[in-house]
Write a protein that holds these residues in place. Structure first.
Motif, PDB file in Angstrom:
ATOM      1  N   UNK A   1       3.563   5.014  -7.098  1.00  0.00           N
ATOM      2  CA  UNK A   1       4.890   4.463  -6.850  1.00  0.00           C
ATOM      3  C   UNK A   1       5.088   3.076  -7.460  1.00  0.00           C
TER       4      UNK A   1
ATOM      5  N   UNK B   1      -0.980   3.809  -3.612  1.00  0.00           N
ATOM      6  CA  UNK B   1       0.415   4.058  -3.237  1.00  0.00           C
ATOM      7  C   UNK B   1       0.929   5.409  -3.732  1.00  0.00           C
TER       8      UNK B   1
ATOM      9  N   UNK C   1      11.622  12.121   5.026  1.00  0.00           N
ATOM     10  CA  UNK C   1      10.320  11.757   5.567  1.00  0.00           C
ATOM     11  C   UNK C   1       9.608  10.820   4.604  1.00  0.00           C
TER      12      UNK C   1
ATOM     13  N   UNK D   1       0.848  -1.201   0.000  1.00  0.00           N
ATOM     14  CA  UNK D   1       0.000   0.000   0.000  1.00  0.00           C
ATOM     15  C   UNK D   1       0.881   1.247   0.000  1.00  0.00           C
TER      16      UNK D   1
ATOM     17  N   UNK E   1       2.838  14.657   3.777  1.00  0.00           N
ATOM     18  CA  UNK E   1       4.122  14.466   4.443  1.00  0.00           C
ATOM     19  C   UNK E   1       5.310  14.847   3.591  1.00  0.00           C
ATOM     20  N   UNK E   2       5.072  15.625   2.525  1.00  0.00           N
ATOM     21  CA  UNK E   2       6.193  16.025   1.682  1.00  0.00           C
ATOM     22  C   UNK E   2       7.084  17.002   2.448  1.00  0.00           C
ATOM     23  N   UNK E   3       8.390  16.755   2.478  1.00  0.00           N
ATOM     24  CA  UNK E   3       9.265  17.580   3.316  1.00  0.00           C
ATOM     25  C   UNK E   3       9.666  18.873   2.633  1.00  0.00           C
TER      26      UNK E   3
ATOM     27  N   UNK F   1      -2.490  22.424   3.605  1.00  0.00           N
ATOM     28  CA  UNK F   1      -3.148  21.242   4.181  1.00  0.00           C
ATOM     29  C   UNK F   1      -2.763  19.992   3.413  1.00  0.00           C
TER      30      UNK F   1
ATOM     31  N   UNK G   1       3.872  23.495  14.776  1.00  0.00           N
ATOM     32  CA  UNK G   1       3.848  22.030  14.687  1.00  0.00           C
ATOM     33  C   UNK G   1       4.774  21.481  13.609  1.00  0.00           C
ATOM     34  N   UNK G   2       5.149  22.306  12.642  1.00  0.00           N
ATOM     35  CA  UNK G   2       5.864  21.802  11.473  1.00  0.00           C
ATOM     36  C   UNK G   2       7.244  22.417  11.379  1.00  0.00           C
ATOM     37  N   UNK G   3       8.250  21.585  11.325  1.00  0.00           N
ATOM     38  CA  UNK G   3       9.613  22.082  11.238  1.00  0.00           C
ATOM     39  C   UNK G   3       9.876  22.763   9.902  1.00  0.00           C
ATOM     40  N   UNK G   4       9.171  22.345   8.880  1.00  0.00           N
ATOM     41  CA  UNK G   4       9.454  22.839   7.530  1.00  0.00           C
ATOM     42  C   UNK G   4       8.575  23.996   7.103  1.00  0.00           C
TER      43      UNK G   4
ATOM     44  N   UNK H   1       9.916  18.009  -3.625  1.00  0.00           N
ATOM     45  CA  UNK H   1      10.079  18.689  -2.340  1.00  0.00           C
ATOM     46  C   UNK H   1      10.854  19.980  -2.501  1.00  0.00           C
TER      47      UNK H   1
ATOM     48  N   UNK I   1       4.641  16.114  -6.049  1.00  0.00           N
ATOM     49  CA  UNK I   1       5.290  15.320  -5.004  1.00  0.00           C
ATOM     50  C   UNK I   1       6.758  15.692  -4.823  1.00  0.00           C
TER      51      UNK I   1
END
Lengths: 230, 342
Positions: B282, B279, A81, A67, B139-141, B133, B168-171, B113, B111
């Motif tokens: 991917x 996925x 990450x 998944x 979770x893309x850095x 959001x 909350x977010x380092x980036x 970064x 996608x």
């Protein structure tokens, strides 16, 4: 988006194929496969080759379908990450760190697991790898004994990571797991839920890194009580 | 950044107003509920057209990424004698129906970064909040610095939320900019960034700000017009038709217009075709497997090792199977025929 407590039943739905024993069976296979992959990773290996090796191994174990993608990350790529592409061509050093993160689907059931390993001698890297697992269990016990919700769990995890001398990456903050695909039910982070996650339905992710941002460590497993971690 | 050329949905969808809240004295939060089993899909950063009772249309960008409750949030600025403004501030009541068309616009976060600089004034913050959001959820850095300008702090009505995200977010960095001090968002960005090598810039808000930012920041080392995005964020006006090159492909007895350069999966998803992907493209889950019509089998490069290994692993494989996420559409693919879930 905030998720309130009234949504617990909605976000914790399962599909028609969900079965406790199957989820636990896949979990056992995932944990074993992570260690099989790790055993084949050697210094001098290029990360891309390690990913191919891991996929071949998963295929041999009838768990190639995933998944999410297969991640074996070396050295500085352990800072990356979830979902972020690795810097290419990283070779595992003689004294180095690497992590594994797999999310296979076996038949109709999802698994997910991650762990970090160190080759050679590097006390700080070894400490980081050990602390990722240690922090996982500290947070899991907090969940088990105090019934914290997702937000509270990750606030606690962040504070504990700092006490240990690490930064916690909140971009990896837990998620659902179920019969495939859990994304049809809830694809968001566990950190966003305002209720206590139920056992067997959620994965607790811990990704820590050093303040200098030179390496990190990752550990994840299902949220379960102590009896499943002998 | 993905450049999707996303076909507008021809038939308007009727939504229902479920909330109108006060965000600031001159800004309202309008929440529309999509109907059950609706076919409407959008990406953060796109915009939609609201079909008003007089038949005119006004474009607004959702202020949220797609939500599980199928509500869409908009920020509406009061405009003197504005048709939409009058409706939202005066005439609309909860339960009223509003038809929407779209989505439109081809600038959405991809996608990659890449470091990103966002500039906003007023309700131009809405699509940027949606993109944030989405970025956080994926979770893309991607390191993001957001500059939001207003005359005073009172104008920055979403500042508590943005400050919370920044904690909350380092980036993620949020930098409020007050024009009452004589500083504008483009000035603040220019003061902090010595160059823009590899940096994507989004500007959203007043046309004056967008043009000033474009003129100023594109003189900096490394800044590229190709990485300066503002076209999808027009606050109002008729929605534009896609303008990028496209081809027509065939699926289930229907012709679908899709952009050249997109993956088949992305093109189908954005055209509203019910194709699965778990996925994220991917080549891992196999849920986007398609079966090409036999005559199309040789029109694509052979699958790479990852795709080949997964195709062989999936149930009942045949040589014409491919993963839609691994197919890039080219002009020579016009007329492509295939089936889903073969």
């Amino acid at each position: 988006m905030d998720v309130n407590i009234d949504q617990k039943s909605e976000l914790e739905q399962v599909g028609a194929a969900f079965a406790v024993e199957k989820m636990l069976f896949v979990r056992d296979r995932v944990r074993a496969t992570i260690h099989d992959i790790a055993a084949s990773v050697k210094p001098g290996m290029v990360e891309e080759d390690a990913v191919e090796m891991a996929k071949d191994l998963l295929a041999a174990k009838d768990m190639l379908k995933g998944w999410h993608d297969v991640y074996v990350r070396f050295g500085t790529n352990t800072l990356k990450t979830f979902g972020a592409p690795s810097d290419p061509g990283i070779v595992l050093g003689e004294n180095d760190i690497f992590l594994i993160d797999i999310g296979p689907v076996w038949k109709e059931w999802e698994g997910d697991g991650g762990d970090t390993f160190v080759v050679g001698e590097n006390a700080v890297m070894s400490q980081c790898a050990a602390d990722a697992k240690k922090l996982f269990h500290i947070v899991r016990k907090k969940w088990s004994t105090e019934g914290l919700n997702g937000k509270e769990l990750y606030a606690f995890a962040e504070a504990e990571a700092l006490k240990m001398g690490w930064e916690l990456n909140l971009d990896l903050s837990g998620h659902r797991l179920s019969d495939f695909p859990h994304a049809a039910i809830y694809d968001g982070p566990m950190m966003d839920v305002d209720f206590k996650p139920s056992p067997l339905l959620w994965v607790l992710e811990i990704h820590i890194r050093n303040h200098e941002r030179t390496f990190g460590a990752f550990y994840e497993d299902m949220l379960l009580d102590d009896s499943y971690f002998s | 950044m993905l450049h999707h050329n996303i076909r507008a949905r021809a038939t308007p969808i009727t939504t229902q107003i479920v909330a109108i809240d006060v965000l600031a004295p001159d800004v309202r939060r309008l929440v529309l509920q999509l109907p059950p089993n609706h076919p409407f899909r959008y990406r953060a950063g796109q915009f939609v057209s609201l079909v008003l009772p007089d038949g005119s249309r006004r474009s607004l960008s959702p202020a949220c990424a797609p939500r599980v409750d199928d509500c869409i949030v908009f920020h509406v600025q009061r405009q003197p004698n504005g048709v939409l403004s009058n409706l939202v501030f005066r005439d609309f009541v909860l339960g009223d129906s509003v038809a929407i068309e779209g989505p439109f616009g081809n600038c959405v976060l991809g996608h990659r970064s890449n470091p990103t600089v966002m500039l906003a004034t007023g309700t131009g913050i809405a699509p940027l909040m949606a993109m944030l959001e989405e970025n956080f959820a994926c979770g893309t850095p991607r390191p993001i610095t957001l500059f939001w300008g207003g005359r005073t702090l009172r104008d920055l009505y979403a500042a508590p939320t943005l400050e919370s995200w920044a904690r909350q977010r380092l980036n993620f960095r949020f930098i409020p900019v007050l024009s009452s001090t004589g500083i504008y968002v483009q000035d603040a960005a220019a003061a902090i960034f010595p160059d823009f090598f590899g940096i994507d810039i989004y500007a959203c808000g007043s046309p004056g700000m967008v043009e000033s930012a474009r003129a100023k920041l594109l003189t900096f080392p490394g800044a590229s017009p190709d990485r300066f995005y503002a076209d999808a964020f027009r606050p109002s006006g008729a929605a534009a038709a896609p303008s990028s090159p496209s081809i027509v492909i065939h699926h289930a007895d229907a012709n679908i217009e899709v952009p050249i350069g997109a993956s088949l999966l992305a093109a189908l998803t954005n055209a509203g075709v019910a194709i699965n992907s778990v996925c994220g493209g991917q080549a891992s889950c196999g849920t986007c497997r398609v079966k090409l019509a036999p005559e199309w089998h040789d029109h694509f490069p052979p699958p790479n090792k990852t795709e080949r290994r997964l195709l062989a692993y999936l149930e009942s494989p045949v040589p014409t199977h491919r993963l839609a996420c691994q197919i890039t559409l080219e002009p020579r693919h016009a007329g492509l025929a295939f089936s889903l879930d073969p």
